[in-house]
Design a protein around this motif. Structure first.
Motif, PDB file in Angstrom:
ATOM      1  N   SER A  89       1.061  -1.170  -0.255  1.00 45.26           N
ATOM      2  CA  SER A  89       0.363   0.002  -0.057  1.00 45.26           C
ATOM      3  C   SER A  89       0.997   1.499  -0.332  1.00 45.26           C
ATOM      4  N   ILE A 117      -4.816   6.069  -0.770  1.00 43.80           N
ATOM      5  CA  ILE A 117      -3.789   5.305  -0.020  1.00 43.80           C
ATOM      6  C   ILE A 117      -4.288   4.266  -1.096  1.00 43.80           C
ATOM      7  N   ARG A 118      -3.271   3.540  -1.923  1.00 45.08           N
ATOM      8  CA  ARG A 118      -3.673   2.685  -3.074  1.00 45.08           C
ATOM      9  C   ARG A 118      -3.085   1.579  -2.888  1.00 45.08           C
ATOM     10  N   THR A 119      -3.381   0.377  -3.539  1.00 47.52           N
ATOM     11  CA  THR A 119      -2.876  -1.305  -3.492  1.00 47.52           C
ATOM     12  C   THR A 119      -2.409  -0.946  -4.093  1.00 47.52           C
ATOM     13  N   ALA A 168      -7.104  -6.130   0.999  1.00 47.79           N
ATOM     14  CA  ALA A 168      -6.189  -4.976   0.432  1.00 47.79           C
ATOM     15  C   ALA A 168      -6.379  -4.859   1.493  1.00 47.79           C
ATOM     16  N   SER A 171      -3.998  -4.051   5.006  1.00 48.75           N
ATOM     17  CA  SER A 171      -3.077  -3.944   4.411  1.00 48.75           C
ATOM     18  C   SER A 171      -3.182  -1.830   4.104  1.00 48.75           C
ATOM     19  N   ARG A 172      -4.022  -1.521   3.706  1.00 50.51           N
ATOM     20  CA  ARG A 172      -4.671   0.338   3.891  1.00 50.51           C
ATOM     21  C   ARG A 172      -5.076   0.111   4.816  1.00 50.51           C
TER      22      ARG A 172
END
Length: 213
Positions: A89, A117-119, A168, A171-172
């Motif tokens: 992330s 926030i990107r994954t 995901a 993780s974020r």
């Protein structure tokens, strides 16, 4: 007219109070220069089993027929395989705009609106690990083609699990906490109180930290 000039004078005086002074740190340039900030990397282990069909798994007429044939064979045939994949992330700070960093010297605060926030997938093991293998009697061995088909199915299932949000999102969540701590420390080190928001994909505040460190 006099009233208008009076109001304008007050407005200009207020703006001069919140405008950055000559010694104010250039938070915008400093933060934007970080570019892509990787905040969290998560290892995900994917496992799958190969076994001959039985009636408990049969969904179609063909599956039931295969289960009948399998039940007539002597022995057992089961194997378990796994591999690791990695997702990370991050925040793309190159998309930060001057309007996302508001410095108020009068209140000694910095309001920061961080991009979403990107994954993304960050790598995957190239080979399957054999966790368990048991082929007895007249059952056939599990060959390379069957393992290749299994790996394709595992890849497809894993992508679906990541896109569904469960993996995901974990993780974020870790990345959000680290982002807030990182930028709050950065801003506080210059003597300012941080007010930090992380946007979602719709540019709405997703998480806010109003107290700083």
């Amino acid at each position: 007219m006099i009233r208008f000039i009076f109001i304008l004078s007050i407005a200009l005086a207020f703006i001069s109070c919140v405008r950055k002074g000559p010694d104010t740190p250039d938070f915008y340039s400093e933060i934007r220069s970080v570019d892509k900030l990787i905040l969290s990397e998560t290892r995900v282990t994917k496992m799958a089993t190969v076994r001959d069909p039985d009636f408990t798994d049969a969904e179609t007429l063909g599956d039931r027929a295969a289960a009948v044939i399998s039940s007539l064979k002597v022995g057992q045939r089961v194997a378990v395989y796994s591999y690791d994949t990695y997702i990370q992330s991050y925040i793309d700070l190159s998309s930060l705009t001057p309007a996302d960093v508001v410095v108020n010297d009068r209140d000694r605060t910095v309001t920061l609106y961080l991009p979403p926030i990107r994954t993304e997938l960050a790598g995957r093991d190239g080979t399957l690990r054999e966790e368990h293998y048991r082929v007895t009697g007249f059952r056939s061995d599990i060959g390379p083609q069957e393992r290749a088909r299994l790996k394709e199915r595992m890849n497809s299932e894993l992508l679906h699990e990541i896109e569904s949000g469960t993996i995901a999102e974990a993780s974020r969540e870790s990345a959000r906490a680290k982002a807030l701590e990182y930028f709050a420390t950065l801003i506080s080190a210059s003597g300012y109180r941080p007010i930090i928001s992380i946007k979602d994909s719709s540019s709405r505040p997703l998480y806010e930290n109003e107290t700083g460190l």
